[in-house]
Design a protein around this motif. Structure first.
Motif: not given
Length: 72
Positions: A26-29, A15-21, A9-13
């Motif tokens: 929430v934290s990237v971790r 978004l990087s992990q950082e952007q989603l966080a 879902l993140r990649t479909a949007c």
């Protein structure tokens, strides 16, 4: 470990992990752990689902149980 669709879902949007966080506050971790299949609180899942524009249930892989029910 529960299979989830968070990375999909993140990649479909786009978004990087950082952007989603950042978007989910929430934290990237936390995002990394969720994508690895670690458990999370419902409040964390709500934040991530909201950031992705989906329901919490949409974060997880659904199995088709209709055939299983017919076999019983």
């Amino acid at each position: 470990m529960v299979k989830n669709r968070i990375k999909e879902l993140r990649t479909a949007c786009h978004l990087s992990q950082e952007q989603l966080a950042e978007k989910a506050q929430v934290s990237v971790r936390t995002i990394q752990r969720l994508e690895a299949g670690d458990d999370a609180s419902i409040s964390t899942l709500n934040l991530v689902a909201g950031a992705l524009g989906v329901e919490v249930g949409d974060l997880f892989l659904h199995t088709d149980t209709s055939q299983e029910q017919e076999e019983k």
